[in-house]
Motif scaffolding. Structure first.
Motif, PDB file in Angstrom:
ATOM      1  N   ARG A 306       0.820  -1.214   0.000  1.00 20.43           N
ATOM      2  CA  ARG A 306       0.000   0.000   0.000  1.00 20.43           C
ATOM      3  C   ARG A 306       0.851   1.260   0.000  1.00 20.43           C
ATOM      4  N   GLY A 307       2.141   1.096   0.299  1.00 20.35           N
ATOM      5  CA  GLY A 307       3.048   2.237   0.280  1.00 20.35           C
ATOM      6  C   GLY A 307       3.231   2.835  -1.105  1.00 20.35           C
ATOM      7  N   THR A 308       2.861   2.077  -2.169  1.00 26.49           N
ATOM      8  CA  THR A 308       2.981   2.642  -3.506  1.00 26.49           C
ATOM      9  C   THR A 308       2.088   3.866  -3.664  1.00 26.49           C
ATOM     10  N   GLU A 309       0.970   3.888  -2.936  1.00 26.29           N
ATOM     11  CA  GLU A 309       0.033   4.998  -3.048  1.00 26.29           C
ATOM     12  C   GLU A 309       0.338   6.129  -2.066  1.00 26.29           C
ATOM     13  N   SER A 310       0.964   5.831  -0.945  1.00 25.78           N
ATOM     14  CA  SER A 310       1.191   6.859   0.079  1.00 25.78           C
ATOM     15  C   SER A 310       2.617   7.401   0.085  1.00 25.78           C
ATOM     16  N   TRP A 311       3.531   6.752  -0.659  1.00 25.66           N
ATOM     17  CA  TRP A 311       4.943   7.140  -0.613  1.00 25.66           C
ATOM     18  C   TRP A 311       5.154   8.594  -1.012  1.00 25.66           C
ATOM     19  N   LYS A 312       4.506   9.041  -2.067  1.00 24.36           N
ATOM     20  CA  LYS A 312       4.715  10.400  -2.546  1.00 24.36           C
ATOM     21  C   LYS A 312       4.402  11.433  -1.470  1.00 24.36           C
ATOM     22  N   ASP A 313       3.375  11.188  -0.665  1.00 27.80           N
ATOM     23  CA  ASP A 313       2.964  12.135   0.374  1.00 27.80           C
ATOM     24  C   ASP A 313       3.757  11.981   1.666  1.00 27.80           C
ATOM     25  N   LEU A 314       4.322  10.792   1.895  1.00 29.03           N
ATOM     26  CA  LEU A 314       4.902  10.515   3.203  1.00 29.03           C
ATOM     27  C   LEU A 314       6.419  10.362   3.241  1.00 29.03           C
ATOM     28  N   HIS A 315       7.074  10.097   2.117  1.00 26.00           N
ATOM     29  CA  HIS A 315       8.514   9.841   2.229  1.00 26.00           C
ATOM     30  C   HIS A 315       9.244  11.128   2.635  1.00 26.00           C
ATOM     31  N   PRO A 316      10.320  11.008   3.422  1.00 24.45           N
ATOM     32  CA  PRO A 316      11.025  12.190   3.941  1.00 24.45           C
ATOM     33  C   PRO A 316      11.571  13.090   2.840  1.00 24.45           C
ATOM     34  N   THR A 317      11.654  14.367   3.149  1.00 23.71           N
ATOM     35  CA  THR A 317      12.224  15.332   2.215  1.00 23.71           C
ATOM     36  C   THR A 317      13.749  15.184   2.197  1.00 23.71           C
ATOM     37  N   GLN A 318      14.385  15.847   1.234  1.00 25.17           N
ATOM     38  CA  GLN A 318      15.852  15.807   1.161  1.00 25.17           C
ATOM     39  C   GLN A 318      16.470  16.397   2.427  1.00 25.17           C
ATOM     40  N   ASP A 319      15.937  17.499   2.919  1.00 29.84           N
ATOM     41  CA  ASP A 319      16.471  18.098   4.158  1.00 29.84           C
ATOM     42  C   ASP A 319      16.318  17.133   5.324  1.00 29.84           C
ATOM     43  N   GLN A 320      15.197  16.442   5.375  1.00 29.78           N
ATOM     44  CA  GLN A 320      14.987  15.478   6.457  1.00 29.78           C
ATOM     45  C   GLN A 320      15.940  14.297   6.344  1.00 29.78           C
ATOM     46  N   GLN A 321      16.248  13.857   5.122  1.00 29.87           N
ATOM     47  CA  GLN A 321      17.206  12.766   4.953  1.00 29.87           C
ATOM     48  C   GLN A 321      18.578  13.162   5.487  1.00 29.87           C
ATOM     49  N   ARG A 322      19.008  14.380   5.197  1.00 31.69           N
ATOM     50  CA  ARG A 322      20.311  14.840   5.684  1.00 31.69           C
ATOM     51  C   ARG A 322      20.321  14.957   7.202  1.00 31.69           C
ATOM     52  N   PHE A 323      19.224  15.440   7.759  1.00 32.82           N
ATOM     53  CA  PHE A 323      19.103  15.507   9.219  1.00 32.82           C
ATOM     54  C   PHE A 323      19.167  14.104   9.819  1.00 32.82           C
ATOM     55  N   LEU A 324      18.428  13.164   9.208  1.00 35.79           N
ATOM     56  CA  LEU A 324      18.380  11.803   9.740  1.00 35.79           C
ATOM     57  C   LEU A 324      19.751  11.144   9.663  1.00 35.79           C
ATOM     58  N   TYR A 325      20.479  11.383   8.583  1.00 34.49           N
ATOM     59  CA  TYR A 325      21.831  10.831   8.457  1.00 34.49           C
ATOM     60  C   TYR A 325      22.717  11.293   9.606  1.00 34.49           C
ATOM     61  N   ARG A 326      22.735  12.591   9.864  1.00 38.46           N
ATOM     62  CA  ARG A 326      23.574  13.114  10.961  1.00 38.46           C
ATOM     63  C   ARG A 326      23.130  12.548  12.304  1.00 38.46           C
ATOM     64  N   TRP A 327      21.826  12.442  12.483  1.00 38.96           N
ATOM     65  CA  TRP A 327      21.276  11.939  13.751  1.00 38.96           C
ATOM     66  C   TRP A 327      21.699  10.485  13.972  1.00 38.96           C
ATOM     67  N   LEU A 328      21.661   9.670  12.928  1.00 40.95           N
ATOM     68  CA  LEU A 328      22.041   8.260  13.057  1.00 40.95           C
ATOM     69  C   LEU A 328      23.546   8.098  13.250  1.00 40.95           C
ATOM     70  N   ILE A 329      24.341   8.897  12.561  1.00 38.05           N
ATOM     71  CA  ILE A 329      25.798   8.828  12.721  1.00 38.05           C
ATOM     72  C   ILE A 329      26.180   9.077  14.175  1.00 38.05           C
ATOM     73  N   GLU A 330      25.460   9.973  14.841  1.00 34.93           N
ATOM     74  CA  GLU A 330      25.757  10.305  16.234  1.00 34.93           C
ATOM     75  C   GLU A 330      25.200   9.275  17.205  1.00 34.93           C
ATOM     76  N   ARG A 331      24.392   8.331  16.716  1.00 32.57           N
ATOM     77  CA  ARG A 331      23.736   7.354  17.593  1.00 32.57           C
ATOM     78  C   ARG A 331      23.884   5.933  17.022  1.00 32.57           C
ATOM     79  N   PRO A 332      25.076   5.384  17.060  1.00 27.80           N
ATOM     80  CA  PRO A 332      25.277   4.034  16.499  1.00 27.80           C
ATOM     81  C   PRO A 332      24.477   2.954  17.225  1.00 27.80           C
ATOM     82  N   HIS A 333      23.945   3.276  18.406  1.00 29.24           N
ATOM     83  CA  HIS A 333      23.147   2.292  19.138  1.00 29.24           C
ATOM     84  C   HIS A 333      21.734   2.164  18.572  1.00 29.24           C
ATOM     85  N   VAL A 334      21.306   3.120  17.759  1.00 27.07           N
ATOM     86  CA  VAL A 334      19.977   3.031  17.136  1.00 27.07           C
ATOM     87  C   VAL A 334      20.055   2.069  15.964  1.00 27.07           C
TER      88      VAL A 334
END
Length: 488
Positions: A306-334
């Motif tokens: 069902r994600g084929t229909e909701s992906w366009k509205d829900l997938h993270p933006t480019q800015d959010q992807q960059r934020f998430l990358y930095r957040w995960l790099i700082e938290r290897p336990h996640v």
């Protein structure tokens, strides 16, 4: 250094080794850790340790050049630090006991001259783990459900057929399965199957929405060995979560977490599919996990089911992807389950294998026994066979034409001129397929925007519409927003 080279050591009784061409996979049934032993000589040394009065004596007796002793001692130290090795005289009560299944697959042929990544891409003798969906039945209708679950399929595997699959996995020494659905707890034989897996050395990590996880069931799960529970939650509050998962689902998930906590289950997992609505909530998710003594697991939203229909509205933006990358790099336990390897193009690699493991190190068995390359490509294009075929799962894994093809060296395609290809490997096959792109195109969420024009062209041409999932078991039309929830 964790180890004392002058003392004797042995493999932890709850650890098992599975031979592979590069050396071996090691899995610890006690702490659920998985690691790679990256050379046959290290494997031989580990297996031989208990025959010698010390690590130094084991090294001296092995046909290993003295120049390699320091590196191998460091590798043994790392294994001891993760509890794969224990002092030879440690009482069993202190380390626990287990009876890991012996490996029953074909003997691996040693490989030389290739990187570890190349060897993993060429495929393993058996999956590291596999996703096994036990039913299409579900009491929720999540808008991003990768399997479009809802109603049970009458062709689903019987209890005896499920146990036959477990026998295959035990023989191949598949250390654990990621059980999902649908909602796996809707199977009447759920606990019978979980206990059967555990009794046969196949650990169970199962995902649930928590709606059926009562206090009594939490206590029963807490009494089992080698079982992990993952509660799915897609918002830190009712408004965010229930818009995706259905009215009342947030409250039920929180109640299930409380039941596990009260039952002293241990560190269960809270699993979150990252959307543009919940990326800003990652700090709060981390705090929630800490509140329950749980582990946080973030996964990438793929346009599957069902994600084929909701992906366009829900997938993270480019800015959010960059934020998430930095957040995960700082938290290897996640934990991420290698979901975000496309983000490694931004710099330091995220923890994990950082490659597409479809048909190489992972795969999926669906509720009717069909075997697909990965959990996110439930489509005939990626159907490898069935566990009901002659030879069962093992034959599919070893001889499937699809899997054999996926294990062949591939071209970077449109990504050949990009300096980040070695980091991101071109991204996710499923995300490309279900958005209408070619498999050698850049990832639709390429952090450098290299797929933006291709994605726009595919959308204008309606290409994604021709790649809808093969099956849909939804019990009602689904759209983003509040919707009913089935309790039974």
């Amino acid at each position: 250094m964790t180890i004392d080279p002058a003392q004797p050591y042995r493999l932890h009784p709850q650890a098992a080794l599975r031979p592979e061409p590069f050396g071996a996979l090691a899995y610890h049934y006690g702490n659920r850790r998985l690691t790679l032993l990256r050379s046959p000589e290290l494997v031989a040394l580990v297996e031989d340790l208990e025959r010698h009065p010390s690590i130094g004596a084991a090294l001296a007796a092995a046909p290993i050049a003295p120049a390699r002793h320091r590196a191998l001692t460091a590798a043994l130290d790392s294994l001891a630090g993760s509890s794969f090795l224990v002092p030879a005289g440690a009482p069993a009560a202190e380390v626990g006991t287990a009876t890991p299944a012996p490996f029953a697959g074909p003997a691996p042929a040693p490989t030389r001259g290739t990187t570890m990544g190349d060897q993993l891409k060429a495929g393993l003798l058996a999956p590291i783990c596999l996703t096994w969906e036990w039913t299409y039945a579900c009491n929720l209708q999540c808008v991003h459900c990768l399997s479009s679950s809802g109603t049970r399929d009458p062709r689903e595997l019987s209890t005896e057929e499920m146990k036959a699959v477990v026998a295959d996995l035990e023989a191949l020494q598949v250390f654990y399965v990621n059980v999902g659905g649908g909602e796996p707890m809707l199977r009447p034989d759920f606990f019978e199957l979980v206990e059967h897996c555990v009794d046969h050395g196949v650990g169970v990590k199962f995902s649930t929405n928590g709606g059926l996880l009562t206090a009594e069931k939490a206590r029963r799960l807490a009494a089992l060995d080698y079982v992990d529970v993952q509660i799915s939650l897609d918002g830190i509050d009712t408004a965010t979560n229930d818009a995706v998962r259905g009215d009342g689902s947030f409250a039920r998930a929180r109640r299930a977490m409380q039941h596990l906590h009260d039952a002293d289950f241990g560190p269960f997992k809270i699993s979150v599919v990252m959307t543009r609505e919940n990326v800003p909530q990652v700090d709060a998710f981390e705090a929630l996990a800490a509140e329950f003594g749980a582990e946080l697991r973030l996964t990438r939203f793929r346009p599957s089911g069902r994600g084929t229909e909701s992906w366009k509205d829900l997938h993270p933006t480019q800015d959010q992807q960059r934020f998430l990358y930095r957040w995960l790099i700082e938290r290897p336990h996640v934990l991420t389950g290698d979901s975000f390897f496309h983000l490694s193009a931004l710099g330091e690699p995220l923890p994990g294998l950082n490659l597409c493991g479809a048909g190489r190190v992972v795969c999926l068995i669906d509720p009717v026994g069909d075997v697909y390359a990965c959990p996110f490509v439930l489509h005939d294009e990626f159907l490898a066979g069935s566990v009901r075929d002659p030879g069962g799962f093992g034959a599919v894994w070893r001889t499937s034409e699809l899997f054999t093809g996926l294990r062949q060296p591939s071209s970077p395609g449109a990504c050949a001129s990009c300096g980040s290809y070695d980091a991101c490997q071109g991204g996710c096959m499923a995300t490309k397929f279900f958005t209408g792109l070619s498999l050698d195109d850049p990832d639709p969420e390429c952090v450098w925007g290299n797929a933006d024009d291709l994605l726009a062209e595919a959308e204008a041409a309606g290409a994604a519409a021709s790649f809808v999932p093969t099956t849909d078991h939804s019990w009602s039309p689904v759209a983003l927003g509040r919707k009913p929830l089935r309790i039974s």
